[in-house]
Design a protein around this motif. Sequence first.
Motif, PDB file in Angstrom:
ATOM      1  N   UNK A 133       0.636  -1.270  -0.190  1.00  0.00           N
ATOM      2  CA  UNK A 133       0.052  -0.166   0.013  1.00  0.00           C
ATOM      3  C   UNK A 133       0.828   1.357   0.030  1.00  0.00           C
ATOM      4  N   UNK A 134       2.122   1.206   0.788  1.00  0.00           N
ATOM      5  CA  UNK A 134       2.841   2.693   0.743  1.00  0.00           C
ATOM      6  C   UNK A 134       4.159   2.177   0.168  1.00  0.00           C
ATOM      7  N   UNK A 135       4.438   1.275  -0.696  1.00  0.00           N
ATOM      8  CA  UNK A 135       5.714   1.083  -1.437  1.00  0.00           C
ATOM      9  C   UNK A 135       6.997   1.100  -0.506  1.00  0.00           C
ATOM     10  N   UNK A 136       6.831   0.774   0.715  1.00  0.00           N
ATOM     11  CA  UNK A 136       8.248   0.422   1.579  1.00  0.00           C
ATOM     12  C   UNK A 136       8.908  -0.584   1.272  1.00  0.00           C
ATOM     13  N   UNK A 137      10.315  -0.373   1.159  1.00  0.00           N
ATOM     14  CA  UNK A 137      10.922  -1.874   0.593  1.00  0.00           C
ATOM     15  C   UNK A 137      11.064  -2.834   1.666  1.00  0.00           C
ATOM     16  N   UNK A 138      11.385  -4.015   1.153  1.00  0.00           N
ATOM     17  CA  UNK A 138      11.518  -4.964   2.118  1.00  0.00           C
ATOM     18  C   UNK A 138      12.835  -4.844   3.189  1.00  0.00           C
ATOM     19  N   UNK A 139      13.642  -4.427   2.590  1.00  0.00           N
ATOM     20  CA  UNK A 139      15.020  -4.072   3.455  1.00  0.00           C
ATOM     21  C   UNK A 139      14.556  -3.233   4.534  1.00  0.00           C
ATOM     22  N   UNK A 140      13.680  -2.138   4.316  1.00  0.00           N
ATOM     23  CA  UNK A 140      13.173  -1.353   5.470  1.00  0.00           C
ATOM     24  C   UNK A 140      12.428  -2.198   6.263  1.00  0.00           C
ATOM     25  N   UNK A 141      11.491  -2.828   5.826  1.00  0.00           N
ATOM     26  CA  UNK A 141      10.433  -3.560   6.673  1.00  0.00           C
ATOM     27  C   UNK A 141      11.008  -4.554   7.223  1.00  0.00           C
ATOM     28  N   UNK A 142      12.235  -5.197   6.839  1.00  0.00           N
ATOM     29  CA  UNK A 142      12.644  -6.331   7.498  1.00  0.00           C
ATOM     30  C   UNK A 142      13.458  -5.716   8.861  1.00  0.00           C
ATOM     31  N   UNK A 143      13.889  -4.383   9.096  1.00  0.00           N
ATOM     32  CA  UNK A 143      14.548  -3.843  10.076  1.00  0.00           C
ATOM     33  C   UNK A 143      13.505  -3.940  11.141  1.00  0.00           C
ATOM     34  N   UNK A 144      12.136  -3.555  10.868  1.00  0.00           N
ATOM     35  CA  UNK A 144      11.163  -3.373  11.911  1.00  0.00           C
ATOM     36  C   UNK A 144      10.676  -4.533  12.272  1.00  0.00           C
ATOM     37  N   UNK A 145      10.384  -5.749  11.489  1.00  0.00           N
ATOM     38  CA  UNK A 145      10.358  -7.038  12.219  1.00  0.00           C
ATOM     39  C   UNK A 145      11.298  -7.778  12.475  1.00  0.00           C
ATOM     40  N   UNK A 146      12.771  -7.398  12.528  1.00  0.00           N
ATOM     41  CA  UNK A 146      13.536  -8.077  12.999  1.00  0.00           C
ATOM     42  C   UNK A 146      13.601  -9.433  12.017  1.00  0.00           C
ATOM     43  N   UNK A 147      13.631  -9.359  10.695  1.00  0.00           N
ATOM     44  CA  UNK A 147      13.679 -10.654   9.967  1.00  0.00           C
ATOM     45  C   UNK A 147      14.604 -10.120   8.705  1.00  0.00           C
ATOM     46  N   UNK A 148      14.914 -11.094   8.019  1.00  0.00           N
ATOM     47  CA  UNK A 148      15.740 -11.043   6.707  1.00  0.00           C
ATOM     48  C   UNK A 148      14.751 -10.287   5.643  1.00  0.00           C
ATOM     49  N   UNK A 149      15.174  -9.792   4.693  1.00  0.00           N
ATOM     50  CA  UNK A 149      14.309  -9.181   3.585  1.00  0.00           C
ATOM     51  C   UNK A 149      13.669 -10.423   3.006  1.00  0.00           C
ATOM     52  N   UNK A 150      14.289 -11.647   2.899  1.00  0.00           N
ATOM     53  CA  UNK A 150      13.478 -12.623   2.064  1.00  0.00           C
ATOM     54  C   UNK A 150      12.556 -13.162   2.806  1.00  0.00           C
ATOM     55  N   UNK A 151      12.481 -13.238   4.288  1.00  0.00           N
ATOM     56  CA  UNK A 151      11.397 -13.571   5.256  1.00  0.00           C
ATOM     57  C   UNK A 151      10.551 -12.646   5.058  1.00  0.00           C
ATOM     58  N   UNK A 152      10.924 -11.417   5.100  1.00  0.00           N
ATOM     59  CA  UNK A 152       9.881 -10.369   4.873  1.00  0.00           C
ATOM     60  C   UNK A 152       8.976 -10.369   3.894  1.00  0.00           C
ATOM     61  N   UNK A 153       9.460 -10.629   2.808  1.00  0.00           N
ATOM     62  CA  UNK A 153       8.844 -10.753   1.480  1.00  0.00           C
ATOM     63  C   UNK A 153       7.922 -11.894   1.396  1.00  0.00           C
ATOM     64  N   UNK A 154       8.218 -13.016   2.101  1.00  0.00           N
ATOM     65  CA  UNK A 154       7.585 -14.074   2.350  1.00  0.00           C
ATOM     66  C   UNK A 154       6.117 -13.927   3.248  1.00  0.00           C
TER      67      UNK A 154
END
Length: 314
Positions: A145-166
């Motif tokens: 909805x807001x086009x935030x990258x998975x790299x940035x989201x990964x830091x919030x949820x404390x997971x890897x970008x690949x896991x965040x993509x999943x």
Amino acid sequence: MDESTVEATGGGPAAEADALARRFDADRGHLRAVAYRMLGSLSEAEDAVQETWFKLNRTDVGGVANLTGWLTTVIGRVCLDMLRSRGSRREDPLDHYVPDPIVHVPAAGDPEHSAELSESVGLALLVVLETLAPAERLAFVLHDMFAVSFDEIARIVDRTPAATRQLASRARRRVQDAAPGPGPDARRQREIADAFLAASQGGDFQGLLAVLDPDAVLRADGGPLLAGASKVVHGAEAIIRQALMYASFRKASLPLVVNGLPAVLSVVDGRPTALMAFTVVGDRIVQLHVLADPERIAALDIPEEALARAVHPD
């Protein structure tokens, strides 16, 4: 923060604080939109925006190149904490939960399809989002909805970008499977909603059958004060039985737009009592959301002059 913003104010701590407040206010609407999609609650969304402001004031953001992006990730983290806290203490069942509506009251003679719908996200979608795990909801909302990258989201949820993509992928599948498809234009949606209301008030079984999808769902949320009114009704015929049961209680009604979709507000003695929003796909109503919680209905910002326009059925 942009140094030119500070320089334009003449410099100094007070000027910097004032410039920062103005900069935050410029992003307030965006932050509220993020928080509303994350939380489905207007009051909690405001709390999240306020907490983000507090965090901004406690942080040196002089080296932040993209303050909007920084604020978006901060409010995402705030909302994630709120969702996790809510999940550990929530007692009300989700099956009949209706999220807080964003209400637009068209002015007299104002074509409602011209209403500003910048924050429109359907109640049906918000209900689906409510079923996601907090981290899934964050990943889907921020990325899709807001086009935030998975790299940035990964830091919030404390997971890897690949896991965040999943996380986002799982959430997306849930949304695609459960959320309704696009509807017709706003004018046609209102015509179908009006046809439902007319048939309901007239006790017209066939008229109701004509506008309801066979697998339509009605979700009613009475809140803690009217818990007995909370229910989920599946199927057109069951919904029709409910509609005809209440046909004798003929209340004045006011057409509204709720989250970009047609809705109607029941009004008794000049006071709002219940809100019904319609989700239309094709030429049929697929979902009805009824908010009857007295506290949340009373909190709706409906001008008195609009309530006075409520029309009683003939």
